[in-house]
Motif scaffolding. Structure first.
Motif, PDB file in Angstrom:
ATOM      1  N   PRO A   3      -1.511  -3.649  -6.180  1.00 10.01           N
ATOM      2  CA  PRO A   3      -0.302  -3.119  -5.529  1.00 10.01           C
ATOM      3  C   PRO A   3      -0.155  -1.615  -5.788  1.00 10.01           C
ATOM      4  N   ASP A   4       0.367  -0.924  -4.807  1.00  7.25           N
ATOM      5  CA  ASP A   4       0.578   0.523  -4.873  1.00  7.25           C
ATOM      6  C   ASP A   4      -0.734   1.301  -4.847  1.00  7.25           C
ATOM      7  N   ASP A   5      -1.815   0.659  -4.409  1.00  2.00           N
ATOM      8  CA  ASP A   5      -3.053   1.391  -4.150  1.00  2.00           C
ATOM      9  C   ASP A   5      -2.874   2.184  -2.855  1.00  2.00           C
ATOM     10  N   SER A   6      -3.704   3.206  -2.659  1.00  2.00           N
ATOM     11  CA  SER A   6      -3.604   4.038  -1.465  1.00  2.00           C
ATOM     12  C   SER A   6      -4.303   3.379  -0.282  1.00  2.00           C
ATOM     13  N   ASP A   7      -3.695   3.488   0.906  1.00  2.00           N
ATOM     14  CA  ASP A   7      -4.362   2.970   2.100  1.00  2.00           C
ATOM     15  C   ASP A   7      -5.663   3.715   2.376  1.00  2.00           C
ATOM     16  N   LEU A   8      -5.753   4.964   1.917  1.00  2.00           N
ATOM     17  CA  LEU A   8      -6.984   5.731   2.100  1.00  2.00           C
ATOM     18  C   LEU A   8      -8.157   5.072   1.380  1.00  2.00           C
ATOM     19  N   SER A   9      -7.879   4.428   0.243  1.00  2.00           N
ATOM     20  CA  SER A   9      -8.948   3.758  -0.495  1.00  2.00           C
ATOM     21  C   SER A   9      -9.479   2.553   0.284  1.00  2.00           C
ATOM     22  N   ILE A  10      -8.616   1.884   1.064  1.00  2.00           N
ATOM     23  CA  ILE A  10      -9.068   0.764   1.900  1.00  2.00           C
ATOM     24  C   ILE A  10      -9.981   1.293   3.002  1.00  2.00           C
ATOM     25  N   PHE A  11      -9.566   2.362   3.667  1.00  2.00           N
ATOM     26  CA  PHE A  11     -10.407   2.965   4.700  1.00  2.00           C
ATOM     27  C   PHE A  11     -11.747   3.415   4.101  1.00  2.00           C
ATOM     28  N   ARG A  12     -11.704   3.999   2.923  1.00  2.00           N
ATOM     29  CA  ARG A  12     -12.940   4.495   2.306  1.00  2.00           C
ATOM     30  C   ARG A  12     -13.876   3.342   1.956  1.00  2.00           C
ATOM     31  N   ARG A  13     -13.340   2.300   1.360  1.00  2.00           N
ATOM     32  CA  ARG A  13     -14.180   1.141   1.013  1.00  2.00           C
ATOM     33  C   ARG A  13     -14.761   0.495   2.266  1.00  2.00           C
ATOM     34  N   ALA A  14     -13.957   0.377   3.320  1.00  2.00           N
ATOM     35  CA  ALA A  14     -14.423  -0.261   4.550  1.00  2.00           C
ATOM     36  C   ALA A  14     -15.470   0.601   5.257  1.00  2.00           C
ATOM     37  N   SER A  15     -15.305   1.919   5.218  1.00  2.00           N
ATOM     38  CA  SER A  15     -16.291   2.798   5.864  1.00  2.00           C
ATOM     39  C   SER A  15     -17.601   2.802   5.086  1.00  2.00           C
ATOM     40  N   GLN A  16     -17.511   2.786   3.768  1.00  2.00           N
ATOM     41  CA  GLN A  16     -18.729   2.725   2.947  1.00  2.00           C
ATOM     42  C   GLN A  16     -19.466   1.403   3.160  1.00  2.00           C
ATOM     43  N   ALA A  17     -18.707   0.315   3.285  1.00  2.00           N
ATOM     44  CA  ALA A  17     -19.327  -0.991   3.539  1.00  2.00           C
ATOM     45  C   ALA A  17     -20.025  -1.003   4.891  1.00  2.00           C
ATOM     46  N   MET A  18     -19.402  -0.385   5.915  1.00  2.00           N
ATOM     47  CA  MET A  18     -20.028  -0.349   7.236  1.00  2.00           C
ATOM     48  C   MET A  18     -21.287   0.507   7.220  1.00  2.00           C
ATOM     49  N   GLN A  19     -21.260   1.630   6.527  1.00  2.00           N
ATOM     50  CA  GLN A  19     -22.454   2.466   6.439  1.00  2.00           C
ATOM     51  C   GLN A  19     -23.602   1.710   5.778  1.00  2.00           C
ATOM     52  N   LYS A  20     -23.290   0.916   4.776  1.00  2.00           N
ATOM     53  CA  LYS A  20     -24.312   0.125   4.094  1.00  2.00           C
ATOM     54  C   LYS A  20     -24.893  -0.925   5.029  1.00  2.00           C
ATOM     55  N   GLN A  21     -24.032  -1.638   5.768  1.00  2.00           N
ATOM     56  CA  GLN A  21     -24.500  -2.660   6.700  1.00  2.00           C
ATOM     57  C   GLN A  21     -25.282  -2.039   7.861  1.00  2.00           C
ATOM     58  N   LEU A  22     -24.811  -0.907   8.337  1.00  2.00           N
ATOM     59  CA  LEU A  22     -25.462  -0.230   9.455  1.00  2.00           C
ATOM     60  C   LEU A  22     -26.859   0.257   9.043  1.00  2.00           C
ATOM     61  N   SER A  23     -26.957   0.819   7.859  1.00  2.00           N
ATOM     62  CA  SER A  23     -28.243   1.299   7.368  1.00  2.00           C
ATOM     63  C   SER A  23     -29.228   0.147   7.197  1.00  2.00           C
ATOM     64  N   LEU A  81       0.821  -1.204   0.000  1.00  2.00           N
ATOM     65  CA  LEU A  81       0.000   0.000   0.000  1.00  2.00           C
ATOM     66  C   LEU A  81       0.862   1.264   0.000  1.00  2.00           C
ATOM     67  N   ILE A  82       0.345   2.304  -0.625  1.00  2.00           N
ATOM     68  CA  ILE A  82       0.932   3.635  -0.484  1.00  2.00           C
ATOM     69  C   ILE A  82       0.320   4.253   0.769  1.00  2.00           C
ATOM     70  N   HIS A  83       1.157   4.642   1.721  1.00  2.00           N
ATOM     71  CA  HIS A  83       0.673   5.019   3.053  1.00  2.00           C
ATOM     72  C   HIS A  83       0.464   6.535   3.145  1.00  2.00           C
ATOM     73  N   GLN A  84      -0.755   6.942   2.781  1.00  2.00           N
ATOM     74  CA  GLN A  84      -1.123   8.355   2.880  1.00  2.00           C
ATOM     75  C   GLN A  84      -1.649   8.715   4.264  1.00  2.00           C
ATOM     76  N   THR A  85      -2.184   7.735   4.994  1.00  2.00           N
ATOM     77  CA  THR A  85      -2.817   8.039   6.284  1.00  2.00           C
ATOM     78  C   THR A  85      -1.893   7.811   7.471  1.00  2.00           C
ATOM     79  N   LYS A  86      -0.721   7.270   7.219  1.00  2.00           N
ATOM     80  CA  LYS A  86       0.193   6.970   8.322  1.00  2.00           C
ATOM     81  C   LYS A  86       0.570   8.262   9.037  1.00  2.00           C
ATOM     82  N   GLY A  87       0.358   8.275  10.334  1.00  2.00           N
ATOM     83  CA  GLY A  87       0.653   9.464  11.123  1.00  2.00           C
ATOM     84  C   GLY A  87      -0.508  10.422  11.246  1.00  2.00           C
ATOM     85  N   MET A  88      -1.599  10.190  10.494  1.00  2.00           N
ATOM     86  CA  MET A  88      -2.777  11.035  10.626  1.00  2.00           C
ATOM     87  C   MET A  88      -3.425  10.819  11.983  1.00  2.00           C
TER      88      MET A  88
END
Length: 358
Positions: free
Chosen positions: A185-205, A149-156
């Motif tokens: 490979p070389d995808d952004s870690d932010l995209s993983i967080f975004r996909r996981a948060s969108q999936a949780m919002q869908k399940q929660l709704s 992963l490309i680590h854009q969120t590390k340290g945020m």
């Protein structure tokens, strides 16, 4: 005159026949040469450009057309000009089928072989698994350490991560759906967080839409909080709805939840695995022995099963439960029954064994 005319007519027909055959031969020769060149001439270098042996690694960016793909491959060492690449792609009818991603090509592979591989999408994929019950700091450590992963969120900070995801919550805990996420490979870690948060919002709704009218929960976020507690308290899936029923029953009568996992979460990553009486007596927003109601945030990433258990708890009057020691729990309606169960399943089991004296 008629004989000459017949001879000329016959001559013309014979000439046209030879001309058609000639064109057909030329056309056949052209296609033989074209497809032969496409599939026989190597365009991939013979030496590897990565630590893996016998492969040549290239990457194609998303939303790239034929010209862009040709240029990207050329920049990465593939010996094929734009015109040849476009001609070959159209000759193989794959011009609109080329997929982005990271590809491992065979050294000295032909243009035809790599075009078919890219059209099939036979590319390198990576994955990361978010486990139900994982806390946000465990999840972030897992993502921060993934080498692909490309680590854009590390340290945020938590607040910065929420802002990057356009989420408005008091914490980033519990907002990411536990699942296995596949990525290039070389995808952004932010995209993983975004996909996981969108999936949780869908399940929660979806779960919130199935909530019983009499449930004590006022918002989907409260559902998420309680589901995270159920997730941490469940040792066996068959007990999940019964565990949820205990907590729902306690909320309905304004009884403290009195659950260890919330106290442990309040201690944070420094928890050493040993929950002491002093921890239970130390006030904090997550000490559900000292404070009634739900803690301020979730304490883990709940599964879909825990979300559904909270909105559809078992029909039970139980207010207490204790672990049996085999992964299951014993449920009790009264404090006296609960204390007897604790004696049976925990206190006696933890007592030191008796020794025979001579």
């Amino acid at each position: 005159m008629s004989r000459k005319f017949q001879k000329r007519t016959l001559f013309v027909k014979q000439s046209n026949g030879r001309s058609w055959r000639t064109y057909a031969i030329y056309l056949l020769a052209f296609f033989v040469f074209l497809y032969g060149a496409i599939f026989l001439l190597p365009v991939v270098p013979g030496t590897s450009n990565t630590v893996e042996a016998n492969v040549y690694k290239v990457k194609i960016a998303p939303q790239s057309g034929l010209t862009a793909i040709s240029q990207q491959l050329s920049d990465q060492g593939i010996t094929s000009n734009t015109l040849t690449f476009q001609l070959a792609a159209r000759a193989l009818f794959v011009g609109a089928k080329l997929k982005p991603g990271t590809y491992l090509l065979a050294p000295r592979a032909s243009l035809g072989n790599i075009l078919l591989q890219i059209a099939r999408g036979d590319r390198v994929r990576e994955s990361i698994a978010i486990i139900p019950g994982m806390t946000i700091w465990q999840m972030r450590a897992l993502i921060d350490s993934h080498p692909a992963l490309i680590h854009q969120t590390k340290g945020m900070s938590s607040k910065e991560l929420l802002q990057a995801l356009s989420l408005s919550y008091p914490s980033d805990e519990g907002l990411f759906y536990p699942d296995t996420y596949i990525f290039d490979p070389d995808d952004s870690d932010l995209s993983i967080f975004r996909r996981a948060s969108q999936a949780m919002q869908k399940q929660l709704s979806s779960a919130w839409g199935q909530k019983e009218v009499a449930a004590p929960l006022k918002t989907p976020y409260e559902l998420l909080i309680l589901a995270s507690i159920v997730e941490k308290e469940t040792g066996r899936n068959s007990d999940r709805s019964l565990v949820a029923a205990v907590f729902v029953n306690r909320l309905n009568i304004n009884m403290p939840l009195q659950t260890d996992p919330t106290v442990i979460y309040g201690i944070g990553p420094r928890f050493d695995g040993n929950l002491r009486k002093t921890d239970l007596r130390k006030d904090s927003p997550y000490n559900t022995y000292m404070r009634k109601g739900l803690p301020p945030t979730p304490i883990a990433m709940p599964s879909r099963e825990s979300l559904l258990a909270v909105v559809r708890p078992a029909k039970s009057d139980a207010l207490y439960f204790v672990a049996r020691g085999d992964g299951s729990s014993h449920f009790s309606k009264t404090l006296k029954e609960h204390e007897n169960a604790v004696d049976q399943f925990q206190r006696k089991r933890s007592a030191p064994p008796k020794t025979n004296s001579q």
